[in-house]
Design a protein around this motif. Structure first.
Motif, PDB file in Angstrom:
ATOM      1  N   UNK A 134     -22.182 -25.269 -30.346  1.00 54.93           N
ATOM      2  CA  UNK A 134     -22.258 -26.200 -29.214  1.00 54.93           C
ATOM      3  C   UNK A 134     -21.148 -27.245 -29.177  1.00 54.93           C
ATOM      4  N   UNK A 135     -20.522 -27.531 -30.333  1.00 51.42           N
ATOM      5  CA  UNK A 135     -19.467 -28.550 -30.364  1.00 51.42           C
ATOM      6  C   UNK A 135     -18.065 -27.960 -30.215  1.00 51.42           C
ATOM      7  N   UNK A 136     -17.976 -26.622 -30.082  1.00 52.04           N
ATOM      8  CA  UNK A 136     -16.681 -25.951 -30.131  1.00 52.04           C
ATOM      9  C   UNK A 136     -16.359 -25.297 -28.794  1.00 52.04           C
ATOM     10  N   UNK A 137     -15.145 -25.518 -28.337  1.00 50.17           N
ATOM     11  CA  UNK A 137     -14.616 -24.821 -27.162  1.00 50.17           C
ATOM     12  C   UNK A 137     -13.381 -24.053 -27.601  1.00 50.17           C
ATOM     13  N   UNK A 138     -13.309 -22.774 -27.260  1.00 51.63           N
ATOM     14  CA  UNK A 138     -12.223 -21.917 -27.731  1.00 51.63           C
ATOM     15  C   UNK A 138     -11.319 -21.532 -26.566  1.00 51.63           C
ATOM     16  N   UNK A 139     -10.012 -21.652 -26.798  1.00 50.32           N
ATOM     17  CA  UNK A 139      -8.999 -21.226 -25.829  1.00 50.32           C
ATOM     18  C   UNK A 139      -8.158 -20.155 -26.505  1.00 50.32           C
ATOM     19  N   UNK A 140      -8.050 -18.981 -25.875  1.00 54.08           N
ATOM     20  CA  UNK A 140      -7.276 -17.869 -26.435  1.00 54.08           C
ATOM     21  C   UNK A 140      -6.002 -17.685 -25.603  1.00 54.08           C
ATOM     22  N   UNK A 141      -4.874 -18.027 -26.208  1.00 51.42           N
ATOM     23  CA  UNK A 141      -3.610 -17.833 -25.519  1.00 51.42           C
ATOM     24  C   UNK A 141      -3.160 -16.386 -25.647  1.00 51.42           C
ATOM     25  N   UNK A 142      -2.544 -15.825 -24.613  1.00 50.99           N
ATOM     26  CA  UNK A 142      -2.137 -14.415 -24.666  1.00 50.99           C
ATOM     27  C   UNK A 142      -0.966 -14.145 -25.598  1.00 50.99           C
ATOM     28  N   UNK A 143      -0.206 -15.187 -25.930  1.00 52.19           N
ATOM     29  CA  UNK A 143       0.957 -15.010 -26.804  1.00 52.19           C
ATOM     30  C   UNK A 143       1.287 -16.355 -27.437  1.00 52.19           C
ATOM     31  N   UNK A 144       1.930 -16.348 -28.605  1.00 54.40           N
ATOM     32  CA  UNK A 144       2.326 -17.614 -29.232  1.00 54.40           C
ATOM     33  C   UNK A 144       3.428 -18.294 -28.423  1.00 54.40           C
ATOM     34  N   UNK A 145       3.199 -19.544 -28.063  1.00 55.16           N
ATOM     35  CA  UNK A 145       4.161 -20.295 -27.256  1.00 55.16           C
ATOM     36  C   UNK A 145       4.653 -21.541 -27.974  1.00 55.16           C
ATOM     37  N   UNK A 146       4.240 -21.716 -29.219  1.00 57.79           N
ATOM     38  CA  UNK A 146       4.638 -22.888 -29.981  1.00 57.79           C
ATOM     39  C   UNK A 146       3.476 -23.834 -30.190  1.00 57.79           C
ATOM     40  N   UNK A 147       3.521 -24.566 -31.308  1.00 60.54           N
ATOM     41  CA  UNK A 147       2.442 -25.496 -31.610  1.00 60.54           C
ATOM     42  C   UNK A 147       2.309 -26.561 -30.532  1.00 60.54           C
ATOM     43  N   UNK A 148       3.440 -27.068 -30.056  1.00 54.36           N
ATOM     44  CA  UNK A 148       3.388 -28.097 -29.037  1.00 54.36           C
ATOM     45  C   UNK A 148       2.705 -27.619 -27.773  1.00 54.36           C
ATOM     46  N   UNK A 149       2.968 -26.386 -27.383  1.00 54.03           N
ATOM     47  CA  UNK A 149       2.319 -25.830 -26.196  1.00 54.03           C
ATOM     48  C   UNK A 149       0.819 -25.719 -26.394  1.00 54.03           C
ATOM     49  N   UNK A 150       0.399 -25.289 -27.596  1.00 57.04           N
ATOM     50  CA  UNK A 150      -1.039 -25.173 -27.879  1.00 57.04           C
ATOM     51  C   UNK A 150      -1.703 -26.545 -27.836  1.00 57.04           C
ATOM     52  N   UNK A 151      -1.049 -27.558 -28.406  1.00 57.95           N
ATOM     53  CA  UNK A 151      -1.627 -28.905 -28.376  1.00 57.95           C
ATOM     54  C   UNK A 151      -1.699 -29.421 -26.946  1.00 57.95           C
ATOM     55  N   UNK A 152      -0.660 -29.172 -26.173  1.00 59.62           N
ATOM     56  CA  UNK A 152      -0.658 -29.626 -24.775  1.00 59.62           C
ATOM     57  C   UNK A 152      -1.808 -28.995 -23.996  1.00 59.62           C
ATOM     58  N   UNK A 153      -2.062 -27.715 -24.224  1.00 60.80           N
ATOM     59  CA  UNK A 153      -3.173 -27.074 -23.524  1.00 60.80           C
ATOM     60  C   UNK A 153      -4.497 -27.684 -23.960  1.00 60.80           C
ATOM     61  N   UNK A 154      -4.634 -27.962 -25.249  1.00 65.45           N
ATOM     62  CA  UNK A 154      -5.850 -28.610 -25.720  1.00 65.45           C
ATOM     63  C   UNK A 154      -6.027 -29.997 -25.129  1.00 65.45           C
ATOM     64  N   UNK A 155      -4.947 -30.766 -25.039  1.00 67.79           N
ATOM     65  CA  UNK A 155      -5.028 -32.107 -24.458  1.00 67.79           C
ATOM     66  C   UNK A 155      -5.456 -32.054 -22.996  1.00 67.79           C
ATOM     67  N   UNK A 156      -4.986 -31.038 -22.279  1.00 68.55           N
ATOM     68  CA  UNK A 156      -5.330 -30.937 -20.855  1.00 68.55           C
ATOM     69  C   UNK A 156      -6.808 -30.649 -20.642  1.00 68.55           C
ATOM     70  N   UNK A 157      -7.477 -30.094 -21.646  1.00 68.76           N
ATOM     71  CA  UNK A 157      -8.896 -29.748 -21.530  1.00 68.76           C
ATOM     72  C   UNK A 157      -9.812 -30.803 -22.144  1.00 68.76           C
ATOM     73  N   UNK A 158      -9.256 -31.754 -22.871  1.00 71.58           N
ATOM     74  CA  UNK A 158     -10.071 -32.747 -23.565  1.00 71.58           C
ATOM     75  C   UNK A 158     -10.770 -33.658 -22.561  1.00 71.58           C
ATOM     76  N   UNK A 159     -12.041 -33.944 -22.824  1.00 70.69           N
ATOM     77  CA  UNK A 159     -12.823 -34.828 -21.962  1.00 70.69           C
ATOM     78  C   UNK A 159     -13.305 -36.072 -22.699  1.00 70.69           C
ATOM     79  N   UNK A 160     -12.982 -36.194 -23.977  1.00 67.43           N
ATOM     80  CA  UNK A 160     -13.488 -37.294 -24.783  1.00 67.43           C
ATOM     81  C   UNK A 160     -12.828 -38.616 -24.479  1.00 67.43           C
ATOM     82  N   UNK A 161     -13.434 -39.683 -24.980  1.00 71.76           N
ATOM     83  CA  UNK A 161     -12.847 -41.020 -24.872  1.00 71.76           C
ATOM     84  C   UNK A 161     -11.643 -41.144 -25.810  1.00 71.76           C
TER      85      UNK A 161
END
Length: 321
Positions: A134-161
């Motif tokens: 219940x505390x985990x949301x998973x995003x599966x990228x189709x290809x490696x795009x770099x750590x920064x890209x993965x973090x950016x995608x995670x930031x765009x989905x974050x809803x926390x304070x």
């Protein structure tokens, strides 16, 4: 922080710039006795300029700032979004993730966002074990795009304070979470860095490659100095994984970096927006390349200086619409 604590969001501030002509500027400055030298200089220029040029307007900082914010929906709990980028971390991911899921944050709820970048070592299969938690949301990228890209995608989905970034390895200690979050929950700061180099210097010690360890430690000092010089700051560890900040700090900022240079871009743009971080000491045990470290000094270092320069001297984002 006052606006956020009063249940506003999307805080944006900018210096106000007003329009002046040479004639109007001279007239305003004549009222200031301490500006006599400036007035004489402007009057000298006035005598040599034609009237149309003296009336042409230009924009100058006014010494005041414009602050805007929007009313936010009422929140009943404090949520911490933890972004976890994963690529080829099968050795350590399961241990790290079990510890993260079990980690208790008093009076706060966790939102764990795992961004998996199509690993080739079985990491994706390990990530999917947690898809029903219940505390985990998973995003599966189709290809490696770099750590920064993965973090950016995670930031765009974050809803926390509050947002934290957590690598999938075991270099950092999850027990440091409580100390890093405390200044944010107490409204003492908007941005925290967990510094590896306050108190005892926790240098990279690659037992199988001492020369590589020396190069990386020297590089850390060099690029840290370059960033501090560009920003006029005295940060000891701007490249730490432990970057913790209120989500609203990201409002209006545009990010473009996809690799490890995202660390530089994030810090520079937050500082330029006005959020100079508080640094708190954290525990750190470095891993070597044989143990899975991925940063390439030759490839990535060439982009770090450019990223610092670009993020320092170009607009940080579009701001409010």
């Amino acid at each position: 922080m006052l606006l956020l604590a009063a249940n506003f969001e999307h805080v944006w501030f900018r210096p106000e710039r007003r329009r002046y002509s040479l004639d109007s500027l001279t007239e305003r400055m004549q009222a200031n006795a301490e500006a006599a030298l400036w007035v004489r200089s402007l009057q000298f220029v006035q005598r040599w300029l034609p009237h149309p040029l003296r009336q042409s307007e230009f924009r100058l900082p006014s010494g005041t700032a414009v602050v805007s914010a929007a009313a936010a929906p009422m929140r009943t709990e404090c949520v911490v979004s933890i972004v976890v980028p994963v690529f080829n971390e099968s050795r350590t991911f399961r241990d790290m993730m079990d510890a993260l899921v079990a980690k208790q944050l008093p009076n706060m709820r966790k939102e764990i966002i795992v961004v998996e970048s199509n690993s080739t070592d079985g990491s994706r299969e390990l990530v999917l074990i947690y898809q029903k938690h219940p505390d985990v949301r998973i995003v599966l990228q189709p290809a490696p795009r770099g750590k920064g890209n993965a973090v950016r995608e995670g930031l765009s989905l974050a809803t926390g304070d509050i947002i934290m970034i957590q690598d999938a390895d075991l270099e950092y200690d999850l027990n440091d979470y409580d100390g890093l979050l405390a200044p944010l929950t107490a409204w003492q700061s908007m941005f925290i860095l967990g510094s590896r180099h306050q108190g005892d210097w926790k240098m990279r010690k690659f037992n199988d490659a001492p020369l590589t360890a020396f190069v990386f430690n020297f590089g850390h000092w060099f690029f840290k100095s370059a960033m501090n010089l560009a920003l006029g700051t005295r940060m000891s560890d701007p490249f730490t994984m432990f970057k913790v900040f209120r989500r609203d700090a990201l409002f209006g900022i545009d990010f473009v970096c996809n690799r490890f240079d995202f660390d530089n871009e994030l810090v520079v743009k937050l500082v330029r927006k006005g959020y100079v971080p508080i640094e708190l000491p954290v525990n750190y045990v470095s891993r070597s390349f044989a143990e899975g470290k991925k940063v390439s000094f030759l490839r990535d270092s060439t982009t770090w200086l450019w990223t610092i320069f670009r993020a320092r001297f170009t607009p940080i984002g579009r701001g409010p619409a």
